[in-house]
Every structure is written in structure tokens, then in C-alpha cells.
Design an enzyme around this catalytic site. Sequence first.
Site, PDB file in Angstrom:
ATOM      1  N   CYS A 121     -24.040 -32.767  36.493  1.00 45.38           N
ATOM      2  CA  CYS A 121     -25.590 -31.856  36.465  1.00 45.38           C
ATOM      3  C   CYS A 121     -26.006 -31.345  37.862  1.00 45.38           C
ATOM      4  CB  CYS A 121     -26.619 -32.842  36.095  1.00 45.38           C
ATOM      5  SG  CYS A 121     -26.326 -33.685  34.404  1.00 45.38           S
ATOM      6  N   THR A 122     -25.638 -32.165  38.971  1.00 46.77           N
ATOM      7  CA  THR A 122     -25.929 -31.640  40.082  1.00 46.77           C
ATOM      8  C   THR A 122     -25.079 -30.442  40.507  1.00 46.77           C
ATOM      9  OG1 THR A 122     -26.651 -33.725  41.014  1.00 46.77           O
ATOM     10  CG2 THR A 122     -26.192 -32.121  42.564  1.00 46.77           C
TER      11      THR A 122
END
Length: 230
Positions: A121-122
Site C-alpha cells: 500500500c505504501t
Amino acid sequence: MSKKSRKKSSKTPSGIATAKKKAPKARATTQTRSAKTQRTPARKSTATIAKAASHKAASKRLTSSKSVSTPAAAAKAALAEGQKAPAFRLPRDGGGVVTLADHAGQKLVLFFYPRADTPGCTREAIDFTRLAEAFAAAGAAVLGISADPLKAQEKFRDKHKLGVPLVSDETHEMLEAYGAWGEKSMYGKSFLGILRTTVLIGADGKVAKIWRNVRVDGHADEVLETARSL
């Protein structure tokens, strides 16, 4: 009476008395065995009942899980390219709310990610941040959505200097409407969670493109090229 007769007669009552004394012991032994026989089925019965109760509880949990996942599965099946994008109104990082109506007449990219500040997600959020100006030049706004509370979203934004608005959908209503909430599996266990999904909405308010089961590497660039082609 002779001495021999007296001896015999004295032995006879004694022998009877001895037999009478032994009888209670025999009865006690019989009662003990009977009690053991009665207790054994009781223990088996308790174990059987416990297993039956455990099986019944497991069945309830399984049924409950299926019933919870049904709306999400139905929403995922219902949303398709060419349909009108479902309306939403949700809180965003930094305060305030964001709605679909805010982007009327504009292309809009919605990327749904499972959890803030996790590796995949980062990388995805950083890639969309990197291309934020290019999306703006293509006439498209970008929103990141997850079920994380606002505090977690803001911490995620500050830690990685993200430049796209982050939206919180803790009730899962928008996630379900866009088909980004459903059954997942990890280490052999099934559970409900966010399915990594991206939706591109055209300026006409209709769903132009849906990416499901997104692979992060190169994804933001692909979405940008598609947005440019609209």
C-alpha cells in the site's frame, strides 16, 4: 453328647457366621462395580454432548461468515464498466469530507488499498503521489480509500509525504458499492477485507475502467495512460 459331637456342632454355627460376614463384602464389591458401570457412560455422554455443541457453534460461525460476505460479493458482481459510479460522502485526511459530486465533470481515479503503511500500500500511494501532477494535467483527480481511521491515514500521509487525498471508509459502504470489499485468504484462512482495486470514472460520471486484484508495480503508470486516453 460326646466331645466330638460338641466340637462339630460348635464349628457349624461358626462356619455359618463366617459366611454371613463374607456376604456383605461381596455385595459391596457388586455395588462398586455397578457404580463404575453407571459412571462410565456418563463420562462418554458428556464428551459426546461437548463435541456436538462445538460442531453446532462452528456451523453457526461458518453460516455467519457466509451471510456477511454475501452483500460484498453481490456488490462486486453488480458494478461494471459503463455503469454510473455509485455516489459517496466520506471523511478525508486533514478534516472535511469528499463526495463524488465534488468531481462532477472531471475524471476521477479511486484506488482502494487494504491497509495504511503496509509495504504494498505504501508503494502504491507513493507511485500515485509521484504522478499526481501528470494526472492533474490529464484532467483526473486521485483519491486513495481504505477502512483505516482518519488518524491512521494522516500518520500514513505524514510519514511518507503523500500528496493525494486519503479517504476513510470504516463502515465499508463505499468499499462494498465499488466491489472492493470481499473474501480474502491468507495462510489457509479466509476472512473479509479490502480487495486491492482501482476504478477510473470518466467525466460523464460513468465507470470507464476497473482494475481488480491489482499488482502494485507499474500500476499507477498504467492507470495514468488509460486516463489520458479518455
